[in-house]
Scaffold this motif. Structure first.
Motif, mmCIF file in Angstrom:
data_model
loop_
_atom_site.group_PDB
_atom_site.id
_atom_site.type_symbol
_atom_site.label_atom_id
_atom_site.label_comp_id
_atom_site.label_asym_id
_atom_site.label_seq_id
_atom_site.Cartn_x
_atom_site.Cartn_y
_atom_site.Cartn_z
ATOM 1 N N SER A 178 0.855 -1.183 0.000
ATOM 2 C CA SER A 178 0.000 0.000 0.000
ATOM 3 C C SER A 178 0.896 1.240 0.000
ATOM 4 O O SER A 178 2.042 1.191 0.448
ATOM 5 C CB SER A 178 -0.950 0.009 1.195
ATOM 6 O OG SER A 178 -0.241 0.180 2.403
ATOM 7 N N PHE A 179 0.354 2.319 -0.500
ATOM 8 C CA PHE A 179 1.077 3.575 -0.627
ATOM 9 C C PHE A 179 0.156 4.705 -0.197
ATOM 10 O O PHE A 179 -1.055 4.629 -0.381
ATOM 11 C CB PHE A 179 1.496 3.820 -2.085
ATOM 12 C CG PHE A 179 2.416 2.781 -2.638
ATOM 13 C CD1 PHE A 179 3.787 2.965 -2.637
ATOM 14 C CD2 PHE A 179 1.914 1.598 -3.165
ATOM 15 C CE1 PHE A 179 4.639 2.000 -3.143
ATOM 16 C CE2 PHE A 179 2.752 0.625 -3.675
ATOM 17 C CZ PHE A 179 4.122 0.822 -3.665
ATOM 18 N N VAL A 180 0.720 5.758 0.362
ATOM 19 C CA VAL A 180 -0.029 6.983 0.607
ATOM 20 C C VAL A 180 0.507 7.989 -0.409
ATOM 21 O O VAL A 180 1.713 8.210 -0.499
ATOM 22 C CB VAL A 180 0.097 7.495 2.065
ATOM 23 C CG1 VAL A 180 1.527 7.792 2.462
ATOM 24 C CG2 VAL A 180 -0.782 8.700 2.283
ATOM 25 N N LEU A 181 -0.402 8.537 -1.220
ATOM 26 C CA LEU A 181 0.022 9.362 -2.349
ATOM 27 C C LEU A 181 -0.756 10.673 -2.413
ATOM 28 O O LEU A 181 -1.885 10.763 -1.929
ATOM 29 C CB LEU A 181 -0.178 8.602 -3.664
ATOM 30 C CG LEU A 181 0.573 7.283 -3.775
ATOM 31 C CD1 LEU A 181 0.061 6.472 -4.949
ATOM 32 C CD2 LEU A 181 2.073 7.547 -3.906
ATOM 33 N N SER A 182 -0.129 11.655 -3.021
ATOM 34 C CA SER A 182 -0.782 12.938 -3.261
ATOM 35 C C SER A 182 -0.302 13.468 -4.607
ATOM 36 O O SER A 182 0.629 12.936 -5.195
ATOM 37 C CB SER A 182 -0.440 13.937 -2.153
ATOM 38 O OG SER A 182 0.915 14.352 -2.270
ATOM 39 N N GLY A 183 -0.922 14.529 -5.048
ATOM 40 C CA GLY A 183 -0.501 15.185 -6.278
ATOM 41 C C GLY A 183 0.371 16.392 -5.991
ATOM 42 O O GLY A 183 0.627 17.199 -6.881
ATOM 43 N N LYS A 184 0.829 16.512 -4.766
ATOM 44 C CA LYS A 184 1.600 17.687 -4.334
ATOM 45 C C LYS A 184 3.034 17.299 -4.012
ATOM 46 O O LYS A 184 3.326 16.178 -3.619
ATOM 47 C CB LYS A 184 0.975 18.295 -3.070
ATOM 48 C CG LYS A 184 -0.470 18.694 -3.195
ATOM 49 C CD LYS A 184 -0.587 20.000 -3.908
ATOM 50 C CE LYS A 184 -2.041 20.457 -3.929
ATOM 51 N NZ LYS A 184 -2.224 21.637 -4.717
ATOM 52 N N ASP A 185 3.927 18.280 -4.155
ATOM 53 C CA ASP A 185 5.287 18.104 -3.663
ATOM 54 C C ASP A 185 5.253 18.207 -2.145
ATOM 55 O O ASP A 185 4.375 18.868 -1.570
ATOM 56 C CB ASP A 185 6.211 19.173 -4.245
ATOM 57 C CG ASP A 185 6.503 18.931 -5.721
ATOM 58 O OD1 ASP A 185 6.649 17.751 -6.104
ATOM 59 O OD2 ASP A 185 6.578 19.912 -6.485
ATOM 60 N N ASN A 186 6.217 17.582 -1.488
ATOM 61 C CA ASN A 186 6.196 17.529 -0.028
ATOM 62 C C ASN A 186 6.220 18.895 0.634
ATOM 63 O O ASN A 186 5.575 19.103 1.655
ATOM 64 C CB ASN A 186 7.347 16.654 0.478
ATOM 65 C CG ASN A 186 7.022 15.195 0.293
ATOM 66 O OD1 ASN A 186 6.187 14.843 -0.536
ATOM 67 N ND2 ASN A 186 7.652 14.346 1.050
ATOM 68 N N TYR A 187 6.947 19.841 0.082
ATOM 69 C CA TYR A 187 7.006 21.161 0.704
ATOM 70 C C TYR A 187 5.630 21.833 0.706
ATOM 71 O O TYR A 187 5.338 22.664 1.560
ATOM 72 C CB TYR A 187 8.059 22.058 0.033
ATOM 73 C CG TYR A 187 7.688 22.547 -1.346
ATOM 74 C CD1 TYR A 187 6.959 23.723 -1.506
ATOM 75 C CD2 TYR A 187 8.062 21.847 -2.482
ATOM 76 C CE1 TYR A 187 6.613 24.173 -2.777
ATOM 77 C CE2 TYR A 187 7.719 22.283 -3.747
ATOM 78 C CZ TYR A 187 6.997 23.452 -3.886
ATOM 79 O OH TYR A 187 6.646 23.899 -5.129
ATOM 80 N N GLU A 188 4.754 21.442 -0.218
ATOM 81 C CA GLU A 188 3.403 22.009 -0.266
ATOM 82 C C GLU A 188 2.498 21.427 0.826
ATOM 83 O O GLU A 188 1.419 21.955 1.078
ATOM 84 C CB GLU A 188 2.770 21.751 -1.632
ATOM 85 C CG GLU A 188 3.489 22.438 -2.779
ATOM 86 C CD GLU A 188 2.857 22.095 -4.117
ATOM 87 O OE1 GLU A 188 1.851 22.741 -4.465
ATOM 88 O OE2 GLU A 188 3.386 21.175 -4.790
ATOM 89 N N LEU A 189 2.938 20.364 1.475
ATOM 90 C CA LEU A 189 2.145 19.706 2.515
ATOM 91 C C LEU A 189 2.609 20.062 3.922
ATOM 92 O O LEU A 189 2.097 19.526 4.898
ATOM 93 C CB LEU A 189 2.202 18.184 2.321
ATOM 94 C CG LEU A 189 1.714 17.652 0.979
ATOM 95 C CD1 LEU A 189 1.958 16.160 0.884
ATOM 96 C CD2 LEU A 189 0.250 17.977 0.768
ATOM 97 N N ARG A 190 3.557 20.993 4.033
ATOM 98 C CA ARG A 190 4.212 21.263 5.317
ATOM 99 C C ARG A 190 3.262 21.718 6.426
ATOM 100 O O ARG A 190 3.506 21.453 7.575
ATOM 101 C CB ARG A 190 5.367 22.234 5.152
ATOM 102 C CG ARG A 190 4.990 23.611 4.720
ATOM 103 C CD ARG A 190 6.246 24.481 4.524
ATOM 104 N NE ARG A 190 5.904 25.763 3.948
ATOM 105 C CZ ARG A 190 5.733 26.008 2.663
ATOM 106 N NH1 ARG A 190 5.895 25.032 1.795
ATOM 107 N NH2 ARG A 190 5.410 27.208 2.228
#
Length: 144
Positions: free
Chosen positions: A42-54
Motif C-alpha cells: 500500500s502507498f499513501v500518495l498525493s498530487g503535491k510536492d512535499n514542501y506544499e504539505l508542510r
C-alpha cells in the motif's frame, strides 16, 4: 527465520496490505516478504510536492508525490501480483523453509517458492533465480 503466524491464519480470509511502502525503506527482500506473507503493498500518495504539505495533516509523510512513485508502484506491483494473483482468496495451508533463504508456501491450487538469496537455488525439482518468487500449480516444478 521469522514465522508469519498472523498472516498464515488470516490468509485467504481477509485481504492484507503492508504499511505504506513509500514511508519506509523497501528492498527487494521486503517485496519478496510481502509475497511470502500473502500481503499486497500500500502507498499513501498525493498530487503535491512535499514542501506544499508542510502545514497540513500530511506533513509527517516524507514522500507522497505520485509522480515520484509511479514507476516504483508499477514495478513492485507487477513483481508481487505476478505471483499472488494465482492464490488470491486462497488460505495458506503450509509454509516450509526448504533451506536458508528458500521458502515454499503451499496453497490448495499450488505452491509459491521464494528465494531470498542473492544466488540461484536448486532444490529437488525446483530451480529459482536469485531474489525471486514464482507460483507453481499442480505438479509443474520447473521455475524459470
Amino acid at each position: 527465520d521469522s514465522v508469519p503466524f498472523l498472516q498464515i491464519a488470516l490468509s485467504g480470509y481477509i485481504e492484507m496490505y503492508s504499511p505504506y511502502v513509500n514511508c519506509n525503506l523497501y528492498s527487494k527482500a521486503d517485496l519478496l516478504k510481502l509475497i511470502d506473507y500473502d500481503i499486497y503493498p500500500s502507498f499513501v500518495l498525493s498530487g503535491k510536492d512535499n514542501y506544499e504539505l508542510r502545514n497540513t495533516a500530511s506533513a509527517s509523510f516524507q514522500s507522497t508525490n505520485i509522480n515520484d512513485w509511479k514507476e516504483y508502484i508499477s514495478d513492485s506491483y507487477k513483481i508481487i501480483d505476478d505471483v499472488l494473483k494465482n492464490t488470491f482468496g486462497e488460505p495458506i495451508q503450509n509454509r516450509t523453509v526448504i533451506s536458508t533463504g528458500f521458502v515454499k508456501i503451499d496453497y490448495q491450487n499450488g505452491s509459491i517458492y521464494v528465494n531470498y538469496n542473492n544466488y540461484d537455488v536448486n532444490s529437488g525439482d525446483v530451480s529459482l533465480k536469485a531474489e525471486s518468487a514464482i507460483f507453481i500449480s499442480g505438479g509443474d516444478k520447473n521455475a524459470k
